[in-house]
Enzyme design. Structure first.
Site, PDB file in Angstrom:
ATOM      1  NE  ARG A 133     -12.791  -1.491   5.057  1.00  0.00           N
ATOM      2  CZ  ARG A 133     -13.369  -2.203   4.085  1.00  0.00           C
ATOM      3  NH1 ARG A 133     -13.355  -3.511   4.136  1.00  0.00           N
ATOM      4  NH2 ARG A 133     -13.945  -1.612   3.079  1.00  0.00           N
ATOM      5  CB  ALA A 177      -5.915   7.635   6.305  1.00  0.00           C
ATOM      6  CG  PHE A 221      -4.870   3.583  11.474  1.00  0.00           C
ATOM      7  CD1 PHE A 221      -4.016   2.749  10.784  1.00  0.00           C
ATOM      8  CD2 PHE A 221      -4.316   4.696  12.109  1.00  0.00           C
ATOM      9  CE1 PHE A 221      -2.652   3.012  10.694  1.00  0.00           C
ATOM     10  CE2 PHE A 221      -2.946   4.977  12.040  1.00  0.00           C
ATOM     11  CZ  PHE A 221      -2.121   4.129  11.319  1.00  0.00           C
ATOM     12  CD  GLU A 276      -0.747   2.824   6.728  1.00  0.00           C
ATOM     13  OE1 GLU A 276      -1.895   2.417   6.984  1.00  0.00           O
ATOM     14  OE2 GLU A 276      -0.303   3.897   7.172  1.00  0.00           O
ATOM     15  CD  GLU A 278      -9.407   3.536   7.454  1.00  0.00           C
ATOM     16  OE1 GLU A 278      -9.296   4.707   7.054  1.00  0.00           O
ATOM     17  OE2 GLU A 278      -8.678   3.049   8.329  1.00  0.00           O
ATOM     18  CD  GLN A 292      -2.728  -1.063   2.607  1.00  0.00           C
ATOM     19  OE1 GLN A 292      -2.746  -2.089   3.277  1.00  0.00           O
ATOM     20  NE2 GLN A 292      -3.339   0.045   3.016  1.00  0.00           N
ATOM     21  CG  PHE A 297      -8.503  -5.549   3.970  1.00  0.00           C
ATOM     22  CD1 PHE A 297      -9.674  -4.887   3.619  1.00  0.00           C
ATOM     23  CD2 PHE A 297      -8.176  -6.720   3.303  1.00  0.00           C
ATOM     24  CE1 PHE A 297     -10.511  -5.380   2.628  1.00  0.00           C
ATOM     25  CE2 PHE A 297      -9.008  -7.222   2.312  1.00  0.00           C
ATOM     26  CZ  PHE A 297     -10.179  -6.559   1.971  1.00  0.00           C
ATOM     27  NE  ARG A 354      -7.307   7.287  11.767  1.00  0.00           N
ATOM     28  CZ  ARG A 354      -7.988   8.256  11.138  1.00  0.00           C
ATOM     29  NH1 ARG A 354      -9.248   8.496  11.437  1.00  0.00           N
ATOM     30  NH2 ARG A 354      -7.431   8.967  10.191  1.00  0.00           N
ATOM     31  CB  THR A 374      -3.985  11.112  13.002  1.00  0.00           C
ATOM     32  OG1 THR A 374      -3.032  10.055  13.008  1.00  0.00           O
ATOM     33  CG2 THR A 374      -5.395  10.531  13.001  1.00  0.00           C
TER      34      THR A 374
END
Ligand code: MTE
Ligand code: HPA
Ligand code: MOS
Length: 751
Positions: A336, A503, A338, A226, A706, A191, A222, A304, A434
């Site tokens: 998903r 995100a 986060f 990342e 998400e 990702q 998902f 988060r 964030t």
């Protein structure tokens, strides 16, 4: 879902990493992992493995030319363990051989001697021993010291939520090629191409321009790719770099399930204070996040959790503390939501328990406390264009909630063994990374001189339909047939410094950059058209359906002719454009700011039937009113919402990850780790909230990836309500996943 590559997918023609047409001389890599959860490496003996016929080379930490360090937020993660191993499944060595079987076989023959050290698997135990990834964070609003005296009810409790396996269809994969000048090209199922590029460059001691990363599409991520796709890409990169041969590394499913990180399990304590009328006055919560053995994305996920700790409710006095705990499990990672879902499960539990104590329906408390316009979140941002109450009341009326309640009651009155329960689940999810600096993207648009268009952005297509949305944007702005537009692979040489596709922001960020790039070219095209048509008024020139219009009157000039002429007139038919979300900021010293471009709202009504003899259950329906902004692809958006809901229900109910006392995973196959299938999937009705145009999104839309995941939390409470219908004395528990086994044991619990 009418995705760009749908037909190809169905015919099996879409290429994933393992399908890539490979060059001659390709070698295969396999990894040797720690079998011990925590210990000191005494020796690594590769002699036996080296002698296996077909083995080309074996690499350990000492073969790394650059830094043996892949940590992003914190540099605390080795690519290959050197002195210490910290979880079962930690990579120690890479074997490269003529084929995968030989590589695997040889990896098994590597003899690693480890002196065991004490291990910790529990987050609270780690916190007690002060084994933290980062210092705790606390968000404060109002005053939770004084507020309790005002409350009619004060309720305390504890919750648990479990891990979750990503189960992307394509396992972690990479192919690396040596290229001219000592560089490396990597095809990765990631990702985040730039993370792969940056970390591989660090490991190989190369400048970033010598590492090129290319991603055509990925078979699902998902969040699991990342950060964690980087490991395998860097290993393939290291092998190819050392051997000057192309190397492929594909994780078999079971290995992927064993060694990669999951959604973070959380253990949490809450205290909630309310007035008789249901108003929430105060909320205190402490989150213990089980981070696993290294930081990975845990600090960002922790943050988060704090941002979403009050879900869609206004609470005047809040104190929320989050603690990231280091344990001897594989590093847990993005998934998903986060960290949002973990935080929201706790406030929903607190409300549910309060309702139980107060003898009312939890929906009364939920509804009473929904956010109003301009209400302030604990982190200082105000709820703007707040659709919280709108989606709630629309769900109530559209789905006739009173009738649903009555039907459930009637059903329960005439059935002894089967009981039904419903729960309402409102959501509020902030859109933007964030980490403010990550909210940037760019796009590169070329119009070739036959009028066809090529689009490159930072977005990774992973099944969520971002490529189709991006093509729609180009098609809309140029007013040309969508078939004229091709989305290219995501490549670090065409698009630099990419933020991950994460995100839920890929369509927003890359869409805005694409919009700008297209508009840049469109202006030049209008100028060219005006010249050709010998007109002075640019504003009167339009392109509609591949024809040029002047003063709303069609001319003879077609798109194709215009492009051909523009090219002959030496007009620039390419544009690169950059977008950064405006007006967002966050001050971590004060824990206040405006971190999100906007919020997504919605309300779901979840209905479940529990078989109280066997403990098994079925979700009958999930009825949603969701704030999509002004959706510009309802089919894709609906598909995203449906998928997220089912994934959320799975997390809350049947998906259970277990380890033994040695820290070895027990649920590493699909026979032991249950995931939702089509039989599990309820009827899902989704209503698109009207008049919800979002001024901050692309084409007035909102991010979709998400937010709907969190409707799944309602599934937990629907089952709890059904259980309470069977056993009215039952005291609720807040320990997800609420597996059939747990349901059965609790239905007949005596106290
Ligand atoms: N949908 C599919 N089919 N496959 C995926 O891997 N990932 C989800 C969501 N939907 C995912 C998906 C996650 S975790 C995110 S953050 C978003 O897609 C990312 O894509 P977007 O920014 O384009 O929404
Ligand atoms: N969401 C998803 N991924 C991220 C984020 C976020 O807020 N921050 C860093 N990576
Ligand atoms: Mo999604 S967890 O932000 O990749």
């Amino acid at each position: 879902m009418k995705n760009y590559d749908l037909i190809q997918h169905v015919k099996g023609e879409s290429l994933f990493v393992d399908d890539t047409i490979v060059p001659e001389g390709l070698l295969y890599a396999a990894v040797c992992y720690s079998q011990i959860a925590h210990g000191k490496i005494i020796s690594i003996s590769i002699e036996k493995a080296e002698k296996v016929k077909g083995v080309k080379s074996i690499f350990t930490s000492k073969d790394i030319p650059g830094e043996n360090q892949i940590g992003g937020i914190i540099q605390d993660e080795e690519l290959l363990a050197k002195n210490i191993v910290e979880f079962v499944g930690q990579p120690i060595a890479i074997v490269v051989a003529d084929n995968q079987l030989i590589a695997k076989e040889a990896a098994r023959l590597i003899d690693v001697k480890v002196e065991k050290l004490p291990e910790i698997f529990d987050a609270r135990e780690a916190a007690n021993k002060n084994q933290l990834i980062v210092p705790p964070r606390t968000f404060v609003k109002g005053n939770t010291e004084d507020c309790w005296t005002k409350c009619d009810y004060i309720i305390e409790g504890k919750t648990e939520s479990g891990a979750q396996e990503h189960l992307y269809l394509e396992t972690q994969s990479a192919i690396a090629y040596p290229v001219e000048g000592g560089g490396i090209k990597i095809i990765s199922s990631t990702q985040s191409p730039t993370t792969v590029q940056k970390i591989t460059a660090r490991v190989l001691n190369l400048p970033m321009h010598k590492v090129e990363v290319d991603v055509l599409r990925i078979g699902g991520g998902f969040g699991g790719k990342e950060d964690q796709a980087t490991i395998w890409a860097a290993m393939a990169g290291l092998s190819a770099f050392k051997l000057k041969k192309p190397v492929k590394l594909i994780l078999p499913r079971q290995e992927d399930m064993r060694v990669t990180g999951k959604r973070h399990p959380y253990s949490s304590d809450f205290k909630i204070g309310l007035m008789k009328d249901g108003r929430i006055i105060g909320y205190e919560v402490t989150f213990y996040q089980n981070a696993g053995a290294s930081a990975d994305l845990s600090p960002a996920i922790l943050e988060r959790t704090l941002f979403h700790c009050t879900n869609s409710y206004y609470i005047p006095n809040v104190k929320a503390t989050a603690i990231s705990c280091k344990t001897n499990l594989p590093p847990n990672t993005a998934f998903r939501g986060f960290g949002g879902p973990q935080g929201m499960f706790v406030i929903e539990s607190a409300i549910f328990k309060a309702a139980e104590v107060m003898g009312i329906d939890s929906a009364e408390i939920q509804k009473r406390n929904l956010l109003n316009e301009n209400d302030e979140f604990p982190y200082g941002q105000k709820a703007e264009n707040c659709n919280s109450k709108k989606t709630w009341s629309k769900a109530e009326s559209l789905y006739s909630i009173d009738k649903i309640r009555l039907d459930v009651e009637n059903f329960n009155n005439i059935n002894d063994i089967y009981k039904k329960g419903i729960a309402v689940m409102p959501i509020c999810f902030g859109i933007s990374f964030t980490n403010t600096s990550m909210n940037q993207a760019s796009a590169l648009v070329h119009i070739y001189n036959d009028g066809s268009v090529s689009l490159s952005t930072a977005a990774i297509e992973m099944g969520q339909g971002v490529n189709e949305k991006l093509r729609q944007i180009v098609s809309e702005i140029f007013s040309i047939d969508i078939e004229k537009i091709k989305t290219e692979s995501t490549n670090t040489t065409r698009i630099a410094n990419t933020s991950p596709t994460a995100a839920s922001s890929a369509a927003d960020l890359n869409g805005k950059a694409t919009e700008q790039a297209c508009n840049n070219i469109l202006l030049r095209l209008k100028q060219t058209a005006a010249e050709i048509l010998k007109k002075n008024n640019l504003d009167a020139i339009e392109i509609k359906n591949e024809m040029v219009y002047n003063d709303s009157i069609i001319t003879d000039l077609s798109w194709t002719e215009l492009i051909k002429t523009a090219n002959l007139k030496r007009v620039n038919l390419s544009s690169h454009s950059f977008y950064a979300t405006p007006n967002i900021h966050f001050d971590r010293t004060k824990e206040k700011g405006k971190p999100f471009a906007y919020h997504v709202y919605g309300t779901a009504i979840v209905e479940a039937t529990v078989d109280c003899l066997r403990g098994i259950y079925k979700f009958n329906s999930v009825k949603v009113v969701h704030d999509f902004g002004k959706s510009f692809n309802q089919l894709i958006d609906r598909g995203q919402a449906e998928g997220a809901i089912v994934q959320g229900l799975g997390w809350m109910t049947i998906e259970e990850i277990m380890h033994n006392e040695l820290g070895q995973i027990l649920t590493d196959t699909l026979s032991t780790y249950k995931v939702p299938d089509i039989h599990f999937t309820p009827d899902i009705e989704i209503d698109f909230l009207e008049d919800a145009e979002n001024p901050f999104g692309i084409f007035k839309s909102k991010a979709i990836g998400e937010p709907p995941f969190m409707y799944g939390i309602g599934g937990y409470f629907a089952i709890m309500n059904a259980m309470k219908a069977f056993n009215p004395k039952l005291k609720c528990i807040f320990n997800s996943p609420l597996t059939p086994e747990k349901v059965l044991m609790n239905l007949y619990r005596k106290s």
